[in-house]
Design an enzyme around this catalytic site. Structure first.
Site, PDB file in Angstrom:
ATOM      1  N   LYS A 173     -75.615 103.344  -2.824  1.00 36.64           N
ATOM      2  CA  LYS A 173     -76.094 104.344  -2.384  1.00 36.64           C
ATOM      3  C   LYS A 173     -76.573 105.568  -3.704  1.00 36.64           C
ATOM      4  CE  LYS A 173     -74.325 105.155   2.194  1.00 36.64           C
ATOM      5  NZ  LYS A 173     -73.672 105.938   3.072  1.00 36.64           N
ATOM      6  N   ARG A 215     -67.760  99.309   4.282  1.00 38.20           N
ATOM      7  CA  ARG A 215     -69.103  98.511   4.700  1.00 38.20           C
ATOM      8  C   ARG A 215     -69.965  98.446   3.544  1.00 38.20           C
ATOM      9  NH1 ARG A 215     -74.074 101.269   6.487  1.00 38.20           N
ATOM     10  NH2 ARG A 215     -75.098 100.281   7.933  1.00 38.20           N
TER      11      ARG A 215
END
Length: 274
Positions: free
Chosen positions: A221, A255
């Site tokens: 991210k 995840r």
């Protein structure tokens, strides 16, 4: 700490990995990467062999500023892949990444096992009814607004306290429908600044007061690659570092795009905490 996926009890005391398969052309890291059924099945197989417990299929990009697509388009991207994956891997535990109840319903009819909702039911009032009707685990993420507006909603009095209030309210709303299996997702990168993301990760253990399993999605991210001055494709090392910290602070599910490396984190963490 267990969840029931199609009659199978999954014990989350030992952390698990959820592999990400984006069926979108515009996701921030792997958008457009999986163009046909063979590529998708190869990636699912690799993730399962590498140790993923869950496979998370998403057909609607939720990156900041993502364009909206219709329910029909989301279904056209998603539902054939649900069928394809479960035909090839019938024991796979599929998570469906959607905030739309109608999309979740169709996927659950095809054999999906749980739903991963970035809005915790706030973007579609029918979602909680669908989850309750199918008796599946429900991943509830913290976000303000929607993918287009979320980064305009980063003002908090007290970030962790505000998040705990949010989860308490959403869990109570879901319980009122008869939903019993919950996983909470702090929503790294959603309605949070870079500094807020790191403050949240440092204090992740405070979310354990909710007494629900915690899913953490940090994989590649912007909080990693912007800090390091690089790109998502070069953010695996940073992802691994943060995943280890997340495990140390109470994460139950990682995840990720890179399952093998996440499983190695879990193995090392278990050795350190044995």
């Amino acid at each position: 700490m267990t969840i029931n996926c199609r009659g199978e009890l999954i014990d989350l005391k030992r952390p698990k990995v959820m592999g990400i398969i984006n069926l979108t052309p515009d996701s921030f890291y792997d958008g457009g990467k999986y163009q046909d059924g063979k590529e998708i099945l190869n990636q699912v197989e690799k993730m399962l062999v590498d140790g993923a417990t869950f496979i998370d299929l998403g057909a609607y990009s939720t990156r900041p500023g993502a364009e909206e697509i219709s329910i029909d388009e989301e279904n056209q991207r998603l539902q054939p892949i649900v069928e394809l994956v479960l035909k090839k891997f019938p024991e796979a535990i599929l998570s469906i990444d959607t905030f739309r109840g109608a999309v979740a319903k169709q996927a659950l009819d095809r054999g999906a096992a749980l739903v991963n909702d970035i809005s915790s039911g706030l973007l579609d009032k029918e979602m909680l009814n669908v989850i309750a009707a199918y008796h599946v685990p429900y991943i509830m993420m913290h976000m303000r607004g929607n993918p287009k507006t979320m980064q305009q909603n980063t003002q908090y009095e007290h970030l962790i306290q505000d998040m705990l209030f949010y989860f308490s309210e959403r869990i109570n709303a879901a319980k009122s429908k008869g939903i019993i299996d919950f996983i909470i997702d702090p929503g790294f990168g959603f309605s949070k600044t870079l500094d807020q993301n790191y403050h949240l990760l440092k204090n992740l253990d405070l979310l354990q007061i909710a007494e629900k399993p915690i899913l953490v999605g940090l994989s590649r991210k912007s909080m990693i690659y912007n800090l390091l001055g690089t790109e998502a494709k070069n953010a695996l090392n940073g992802t691994t570092a943060l995943n280890m910290l997340a495990l140390n602070n109470g994460a139950n599910i990682l995840r990720v795009h890179d399952v093998k490396e996440a499983m190695e984190c879990i193995k090392i963490h278990e050795q350190l905490t044995a």
